[in-house]
Design a protein around this motif. Structure first.
Motif, mmCIF file in Angstrom:
data_model
loop_
_atom_site.group_PDB
_atom_site.id
_atom_site.type_symbol
_atom_site.label_atom_id
_atom_site.label_comp_id
_atom_site.label_asym_id
_atom_site.label_seq_id
_atom_site.Cartn_x
_atom_site.Cartn_y
_atom_site.Cartn_z
ATOM 1 N N ARG A 98 0.834 -1.205 0.000
ATOM 2 C CA ARG A 98 0.000 0.000 0.000
ATOM 3 C C ARG A 98 0.868 1.254 0.000
ATOM 4 O O ARG A 98 0.683 2.163 -0.824
ATOM 5 N N ASP A 99 1.813 1.298 0.912
ATOM 6 C CA ASP A 99 2.627 2.510 1.056
ATOM 7 C C ASP A 99 3.470 2.772 -0.195
ATOM 8 O O ASP A 99 3.631 3.923 -0.622
ATOM 9 N N GLY A 100 3.979 1.698 -0.781
ATOM 10 C CA GLY A 100 4.763 1.846 -2.013
ATOM 11 C C GLY A 100 3.894 2.367 -3.146
ATOM 12 O O GLY A 100 4.301 3.255 -3.915
ATOM 13 N N THR A 101 2.693 1.825 -3.249
ATOM 14 C CA THR A 101 1.760 2.265 -4.292
ATOM 15 C C THR A 101 1.419 3.742 -4.107
ATOM 16 O O THR A 101 1.466 4.540 -5.060
ATOM 17 N N ALA A 156 3.054 6.085 -2.492
ATOM 18 C CA ALA A 156 4.211 6.953 -2.740
ATOM 19 C C ALA A 156 4.381 7.181 -4.242
ATOM 20 O O ALA A 156 4.653 8.304 -4.697
ATOM 21 N N ALA A 157 4.186 6.117 -5.007
ATOM 22 C CA ALA A 157 4.358 6.229 -6.459
ATOM 23 C C ALA A 157 3.270 7.119 -7.070
ATOM 24 O O ALA A 157 3.553 7.964 -7.928
ATOM 25 N N ILE A 158 2.041 6.913 -6.628
ATOM 26 C CA ILE A 158 0.924 7.712 -7.172
ATOM 27 C C ILE A 158 1.173 9.199 -6.912
ATOM 28 O O ILE A 158 0.976 10.052 -7.793
ATOM 29 N N ARG A 159 1.645 9.507 -5.719
ATOM 30 C CA ARG A 159 1.962 10.914 -5.396
ATOM 31 C C ARG A 159 3.095 11.434 -6.278
ATOM 32 O O ARG A 159 3.023 12.547 -6.794
ATOM 33 N N ALA A 160 4.133 10.611 -6.437
ATOM 34 C CA ALA A 160 5.283 11.043 -7.243
ATOM 35 C C ALA A 160 4.868 11.325 -8.678
ATOM 36 O O ALA A 160 5.446 12.186 -9.353
ATOM 37 N N LEU A 161 3.843 10.608 -9.159
ATOM 38 C CA LEU A 161 3.389 10.798 -10.541
ATOM 39 C C LEU A 161 2.413 11.963 -10.667
ATOM 40 O O LEU A 161 1.942 12.260 -11.760
ATOM 41 N N GLY A 162 2.095 12.573 -9.542
ATOM 42 C CA GLY A 162 1.187 13.718 -9.574
ATOM 43 C C GLY A 162 -0.278 13.345 -9.742
ATOM 44 O O GLY A 162 -1.106 14.185 -10.109
ATOM 45 N N LEU A 163 -0.609 12.083 -9.503
ATOM 46 C CA LEU A 163 -2.008 11.659 -9.596
ATOM 47 C C LEU A 163 -2.674 11.809 -8.229
ATOM 48 O O LEU A 163 -2.006 11.983 -7.205
ATOM 49 N N GLY A 164 -4.005 11.682 -8.229
ATOM 50 C CA GLY A 164 -4.730 11.840 -6.978
ATOM 51 C C GLY A 164 -4.980 10.517 -6.270
ATOM 52 O O GLY A 164 -5.182 9.479 -6.903
ATOM 53 N N VAL A 207 0.433 -11.190 -3.956
ATOM 54 C CA VAL A 207 1.029 -10.049 -4.652
ATOM 55 C C VAL A 207 2.316 -9.693 -3.922
ATOM 56 O O VAL A 207 2.329 -9.584 -2.695
ATOM 57 N N SER A 208 3.381 -9.537 -4.678
ATOM 58 C CA SER A 208 4.676 -9.235 -4.063
ATOM 59 C C SER A 208 5.091 -7.806 -4.368
ATOM 60 O O SER A 208 4.459 -7.115 -5.173
ATOM 61 N N GLU A 209 6.193 -7.392 -3.758
ATOM 62 C CA GLU A 209 6.762 -6.067 -4.025
ATOM 63 C C GLU A 209 7.058 -5.901 -5.516
ATOM 64 O O GLU A 209 6.829 -4.844 -6.103
ATOM 65 N N SER A 255 9.927 2.033 -5.183
ATOM 66 C CA SER A 255 11.091 1.215 -4.841
ATOM 67 C C SER A 255 11.671 1.607 -3.486
ATOM 68 O O SER A 255 12.053 0.754 -2.686
ATOM 69 N N ALA A 256 11.726 2.924 -3.255
ATOM 70 C CA ALA A 256 12.281 3.407 -1.977
ATOM 71 C C ALA A 256 11.476 2.867 -0.807
ATOM 72 O O ALA A 256 12.037 2.512 0.238
#
Lengths: 385, 385
Positions: free
Chosen positions: B274-277, B279-287, B346-348, B380-381
């Motif tokens: 969840r947290d990885g997902t 973080a990525a969504i935020r980095a991509l500028g999506l809501g 589901v894995s990393e 990834s981070a």
């Protein structure tokens, strides 16, 4: 021997290898277009098997769920319903009717005997007020091996004009002729682990146009089994709640197999298996719990073992020495009968094998009331002419 | 590429190969001693997963069936019930309550926001007559990706003393901590196609001792979902109606896998995904449709695409170019959000792959509001630290 068990119980029934392998596929989404295509094919083939142009719904439940769905969608609390009961399943539908506040009137017959069609005729003819809202009939009574005369009873229901028919076809659909449209049947329920040749987990319910009118009138509380949602979803080749996708994969395969065999072939095979089994049981001097050949289930034969041979010992010997599983009696029939299932993915060879094993088991248990080989010979004469 | 589809929808979820293969085994009889041994192991492991010493029942139905079973067995017509609704599933339980003649009082929150716990506290504290008989709460709201604060609400229900709790844990059980006994939860329902890592067709319902007292009191009509039959059968490692044997074969395998991972590992993995997902969504500028990290589901992340990118195009591109299936919005949320499931098998690596694919799809569709690689780097981070 490990993994050598062969099921000759009235369900689960044996599964073709290709259906087992079809299940071992990663599921697609139940709302995807890929799955809708599979459901469209499956629905067409279900209509073919039911000999109907109406809807055949797929439910995630056992066969009991399909029958409950029919009862609550066809009837409202306080409704008078006629219920035929000549075995454990007929009695179950009385219990379901009572659980939902209906007023069931039971037409019964002793276990092993068919339901008296004239009693249905008389009760329906006497109902000039048209107070009877549904008639619940078990076609193949799995607990006793009796095939009730559904065709005749269906005629009386049609003549009544108001009552809908609710049919437990759990072990008859696919193993005996159930011409849904020709007989004007309104609700016909069945289960996947029977003649469908797939594992348990799906139930099927055919609903006629008259049936749908009853569904709209019903005031019974329902949600998971509210058939209106299933009808709406069916138009989009879907189900209202999550479909057991992998069981549908298997069903797609077995319906193709059934279609290749054809309805006539399917019913003729099951009739042959029944007749071969009954000829053998008679040759071995054992009792047939449903004595009348005309009303004998094509799905299952209930056998009365010799007086000195306990049912559980006979079943245990068949399992231990031959890896063949047959069923015992249910409820009050426990210890009185054993039941040999011959529906679904069962061939003439399987019945012959079962009879040969039965001869061996009877011999082992000290029964000498038969000429060795006579059961096999009698079965063989019927099965292979 | 054929057979390459990877599901990242909130169910069905991916199935481990060994569970698929376990299903492709000929079924044994559901009343056999062989099957009772499997059911005994499965029941023990279900109790472990639910963190309870009470019964965990297995039903042949979808998750909706388990929730309906809880509602009709816990309540009687006319009963007042509190229902939390901040998404499609919460709203569904209001419909079920109404269908069975209960009087639901809805505590709602806007889609994407968690249920207001203080409203539950106030309503329960005000009910000095103890007229509220049940409180229905959806833990992980699958339609919006919100994880409601069940632990806090459960405390208020316990303090009330009369009402039982009915929990939709369909996408939280096995993906988030649901300590059934510690939180004193009375009915906890879930479904097989979620964190259980097997196909759809089974539902699970944990019932507490207090829950069983409510079951005995209920006057709601029921038969297929009458939990008393399930409890009686469970004592014999069985179910009252035919068990979907092959799905239980798969369940036996996946529960062993979950147990090997351990509860802490299981919850930590889902939290990481969840947290990885996110973080990525935020980095991509999506809501993020559920903006508050504290109340974000560990099973599913609902994403608001850029204004110029229609949801269906984004999903279609992910499917066509990357064979990754994500879900759309349900009901009124259709076209507003896409939902990325990350529960079960589901894995990393899978999340990383999905984010990489999402970047590619966004690029293909002309969105340039992100630095290429930034989503993958952010995920990834978190995922690999």
């Amino acid at each position: 021997m490990d993994d050598k068990l062969f099921l000759m119980i009235p369900g689960p029934t044996p599964i073709p290898e290709r259906a087992l392998l079809a299940m071992a596929k990663a599921p697609v989404g139940h709302r995807s277009s890929e799955f809708a295509r599979i459901m469209a094919e499956v629905s067409d083939n279900l209509r073919w098997l039911h000999q109907t142009r109406s809807d055949v719904l797929i439910l995630a439940s056992s066969g009991t769920g399909a029958l409950e769905a029919a009862i609550v969608n066809a009837c409202s609390p306080g409704d008078r319903v006629l219920v035929g009961a000549n075995g454990k399943f007929g009695e179950r539908w009385v219990e379901v009717a009572r659980a939902f506040g209906l007023k069931p009137e039971v037409i019964s017959a002793p276990y092993g005997q068919p339901l008296p069609t004239d009693a249905f005729q008389a009760a329906l003819a006497a109902d000039t007020d048209k107070a009877i809202k549904a008639v619940i009939v078990t076609h193949s009574e799995t607990s006793t091996g009796v095939l009730n005369d559904l065709g005749t009873i269906a005629g009386y229901i049609r003549a009544h004009g108001e009552a809908v028919s609710i049919v437990d076809a759990v072990t008859s659909l696919g193993a005996a002729n159930v011409p849904v449209d020709e007989w004007g049947l309104d609700f016909v329920g069945s289960g996947s682990q029977k003649a469908y040749m797939i594992p348990p987990g799906l139930a099927f319910l055919a609903v006629s146009e008259r049936g749908w009118q009853a569904v709209e009138r019903s005031r019974s509380p329902r949600y998971y089994f509210d058939l209106r949602g299933y009808r709406k979803a069916l138009k989009k080749n879907n189900t209202p709640f999550t479909t057991p996708v992998n069981l549908v994969y298997a069903l797609q395969v077995t319906l193709q197999m059934l279609k290749a065999e054809g309805l006539e072939g399917l019913f003729a095979r099951h009739t042959r298996l029944r007749d071969g089994t009954r000829a053998a049981i008679r040759a071995l001097g054992l009792g047939l719990f449903a004595p009348d050949d005309t009303f004998a289930s094509t799905a299952i034969t209930a056998v009365i073992p010799p007086p000195d041979i306990p049912c559980d010992k006979l079943r245990a010997t068949l399992k231990k020495n031959y890896d063949i599983v047959i069923a015992g009696g249910q409820g009050e029939m426990e210890g009185q009968i054993v039941r040999l299932g011959h529906l679904g993915f069962v061939s003439e060879r399987d019945v012959l094998t079962a009879i040969a094993a039965l001869e061996g088991a009877l011999h082992t248990l000290g029964y000498d009331g038969f000429t060795p080989g006579s059961g096999v010979a009698a079965a063989s004469a019927v099965l292979f002419g």
